[in-house]
Enzyme design. Structure first.
Site, mmCIF file in Angstrom:
data_model
loop_
_atom_site.group_PDB
_atom_site.id
_atom_site.type_symbol
_atom_site.label_atom_id
_atom_site.label_comp_id
_atom_site.label_asym_id
_atom_site.label_seq_id
_atom_site.Cartn_x
_atom_site.Cartn_y
_atom_site.Cartn_z
ATOM 1 C CG ASP A 159 -5.281 -7.883 -2.700
ATOM 2 O OD1 ASP A 159 -4.763 -8.998 -2.891
ATOM 3 O OD2 ASP A 159 -5.369 -7.359 -1.574
ATOM 4 C CB ALA A 165 -14.013 -8.226 -9.658
ATOM 5 C CB CYS A 222 -3.315 -13.892 -1.224
ATOM 6 S SG CYS A 222 -5.081 -14.075 -1.397
ATOM 7 C CG PHE A 263 -10.850 -8.271 -5.797
ATOM 8 C CD1 PHE A 263 -11.829 -9.249 -5.826
ATOM 9 C CD2 PHE A 263 -10.138 -8.011 -6.968
ATOM 10 C CE1 PHE A 263 -12.080 -9.985 -6.991
ATOM 11 C CE2 PHE A 263 -10.392 -8.728 -8.133
ATOM 12 C CZ PHE A 263 -11.361 -9.718 -8.150
ATOM 13 C CG ASP A 290 -15.290 -6.400 -1.640
ATOM 14 O OD1 ASP A 290 -14.088 -6.509 -1.310
ATOM 15 O OD2 ASP A 290 -16.119 -7.319 -1.491
ATOM 16 C CB SER A 291 -18.744 -9.180 -4.751
ATOM 17 O OG SER A 291 -17.922 -9.911 -3.890
ATOM 18 N NE ARG A 349 -3.723 -2.120 2.533
ATOM 19 C CZ ARG A 349 -3.925 -2.924 3.577
ATOM 20 N NH1 ARG A 349 -3.267 -2.725 4.711
ATOM 21 N NH2 ARG A 349 -4.800 -3.899 3.501
HETATM 22 N N1 SAH Z 1 -7.355 -5.633 -1.020
HETATM 23 C C1 SAH Z 1 -7.959 -5.904 0.267
HETATM 24 C C2 SAH Z 1 -8.129 -7.379 0.547
HETATM 25 C C3 SAH Z 1 -8.948 -8.120 -0.469
HETATM 26 S S1 SAH Z 1 -9.696 -9.558 0.135
HETATM 27 C C4 SAH Z 1 -7.165 -5.211 1.357
HETATM 28 O O1 SAH Z 1 -6.103 -4.625 1.084
HETATM 29 O O2 SAH Z 1 -7.594 -5.256 2.505
HETATM 30 C C5 SAH Z 1 -10.679 -10.039 -1.183
HETATM 31 C C6 SAH Z 1 -11.997 -9.292 -1.316
HETATM 32 O O3 SAH Z 1 -12.563 -9.664 -2.561
HETATM 33 C C7 SAH Z 1 -13.060 -9.614 -0.264
HETATM 34 O O4 SAH Z 1 -13.428 -8.433 0.411
HETATM 35 C C8 SAH Z 1 -14.237 -10.177 -1.047
HETATM 36 O O5 SAH Z 1 -15.512 -9.708 -0.590
HETATM 37 C C9 SAH Z 1 -13.980 -9.651 -2.436
HETATM 38 N N2 SAH Z 1 -14.517 -10.454 -3.552
HETATM 39 C C10 SAH Z 1 -14.552 -11.797 -3.672
HETATM 40 N N3 SAH Z 1 -15.041 -12.145 -4.872
HETATM 41 C C11 SAH Z 1 -15.327 -10.995 -5.543
HETATM 42 C C12 SAH Z 1 -15.833 -10.700 -6.838
HETATM 43 N N4 SAH Z 1 -16.165 -11.672 -7.700
HETATM 44 N N5 SAH Z 1 -15.985 -9.413 -7.176
HETATM 45 C C13 SAH Z 1 -15.651 -8.419 -6.327
HETATM 46 N N6 SAH Z 1 -15.157 -8.648 -5.080
HETATM 47 C C14 SAH Z 1 -14.995 -9.913 -4.694
#
Ligand code: SAH
Length: 393
Positions: free
Chosen positions: A297, A279, A337, A227, A249-250, A211
């Site tokens: 991410d 996404a 990850c 995400f 975010d979803s 970040r």
């Molecule tokens: N970048 C974040 C961590 C991401 S965790 C940080 O720095 O804190 C992954 C995230 O993706 C979760 O919040 C989850 O709700 C979201 N997610 C999962 N599938 C998704 C999709 N198809 N579209 C959008 N978001 C999604």
């Protein structure tokens, strides 16, 4: 205490300090250990080699020590105080600008199955093995001794991380204190941490350094944080001087969290907007050239090796959308990850996506997990987070 006797030759990986024993390595067991019990491990030559927690599954023992020593209060205090020394030594602990860090990272801190994250005066303890669950009270006591006044609350959060087969009916809750103050500081930025209901221990502590790097590239850019979860990258981008920041975010809950965190740091700032959307759909529908800094991410696409092929396809599909749409001169921060996906496999998936778009792409940085998520050199499986920062011509 039960004794595990290994088959001949199966002590080799333990001589190289690998902290797991697979069930196939066991010759016989003297005793009837229950899951989570401490067991002593002997070679076929009847020689002590390790002591650890017994588990049901392909990993049968997770090793706590290669020395014949008691696993008592002093043991936990020694391990935790070494972990704290590391975090002080690398400057993430004892830093007035940063009270959010990982104190214990499982095998990386010679404590397989245990994670402890620190958020201000609250420690969140998470067990990933029944053995660590059984020891939670002892661990909490040792943690209080080692951290002193710096920790006033200890929250235990293992409802979703323990093997379901163990049927422990584990509930999350405070082992010490109970303060509702949930604001912690990361590199001078403030975040609400939802340790009660949030993912992991409430926050993704592992993206701190990445970040910071993003902040450095944000000035004047239109940023898409895909995400976003609690919006870590979004808040850094705003401090870095981004022209606008869109978080996606979803989960509607995540969108509430990102809005709260932006408001906490930049009240009334109109540059930010958050969308609860899938996404792939968002990337499909967004205008070309709308953004010149995109963060991808996603959650782990492959939790296990058998899901690998589909996961790699998923990374390619996701990244190809970003390559198609990002403005010329844009920068893409893209992550995986998934522990089951290697650095090279991830890079190949992104390479394929870049080639499909036909654009010129330069790798600016190769990213990984931060120093407070160390990898035990004898346990390369501990490497999980990888990322690329790409310049897209
Ligand atoms: N970048 C974040 C961590 C991401 S965790 C940080 O720095 O804190 C992954 C995230 O993706 C979760 O919040 C989850 O709700 C979201 N997610 C999962 N599938 C998704 C999709 N198809 N579209 C959008 N978001 C999604």
């Amino acid at each position: 205490m039960s004794i595990i006797y290994l088959k001949r030759g199966k002590e080799e990986s333990l001589r190289r300090y690998h902290p797991w024993i697979f069930s196939g390595a066991i010759h016989h067991i003297d005793g009837e250990p229950a899951e989570g019990d401490l067991v002593r491990v002997f070679t076929s030559e009847n020689e002590f080699i390790a002591c650890g927690h017994w588990q049901i599954g392909s990993i049968a023992v997770r090793i706590l020590t290669f020395v014949d020593e008691p696993i008592d209060a002093a043991f936990w205090q020694r391990r935790l105080s070494t972990a704290l020394d590391v975090r002080c030594g690398i400057g993430v602990a004892g830093n007035p600008e940063n009270d959010t860090y990982r104190l214990v990272h499982g095998e990386g801190d010679n404590l397989p199955g245990l994670v402890i994250d620190i958020y201000g005066q609250t420690a969140v303890v998470q067990a990933h093995s029944v053995g660590m669950h059984v020891c939670r009270e002892e661990i909490a006591k040792a943690l209080k001794v080692v951290m002193g006044d710096a920790v006033q609350n200890i929250f235990y959060k293992s409802e979703t991380t323990l093997p379901f087969k163990a049927e422990l009916g584990q509930e999350n809750g405070f082992l010490l204190g109970g303060s509702p103050d949930d604001v912690a500081m990361e590199n001078g930025l403030r975040f609400h941490i939802d340790w009660l209901r949030g993912q992991k221990t409430g926050f993704f502590v592992d993206q701190r350094d990445n970040r910071s790097l993003l902040e450095h590239y944000s000035r004047g850019r239109a940023v898409l944080n895909m995400f976003c979860y609690t919006g870590g990258f979004s808040v850094y981008a705003m401090r870095g001087g981004a022209r606008l920041v869109h978080s996606v975010d979803s989960s509607a809950k995540a969108v509430d969290l990102v809005n709260e965190n932006v408001e906490l740091n930049f009240p009334g700032d109109q540059r930010h907007e958050a969308y609860a959307e899938d996404a792939f759909k968002f990337l499909q529908q967004m205008d070309k050239d709308a953004y010149d800094l995109i963060i991808l991410d996603p959650p782990a696409f492959a939790k296990h090796k058998d899901a690998l092929r589909n996961a790699l396809k998923g990374y390619t599909r996701l990244n190809s959308r970003a390559f198609e749409k990002i403005r010329s001169g844009g920068i893409l921060f893209t992550f995986s990850c998934s522990q089951a996906v290697s650095k090279d496999q991830f890079r190949m998936a992104v390479f394929t996506a870049a080639a499909q778009s036909g654009r010129n792409v330069r790798i600016l940085h190769q990213l990984h997990q931060p120093a407070d998520h160390p990898i035990n050199i004898y346990h390369p499986e501990g490497e999980y987070l990888k990322g690329l920062v790409l310049y897209v011509e």
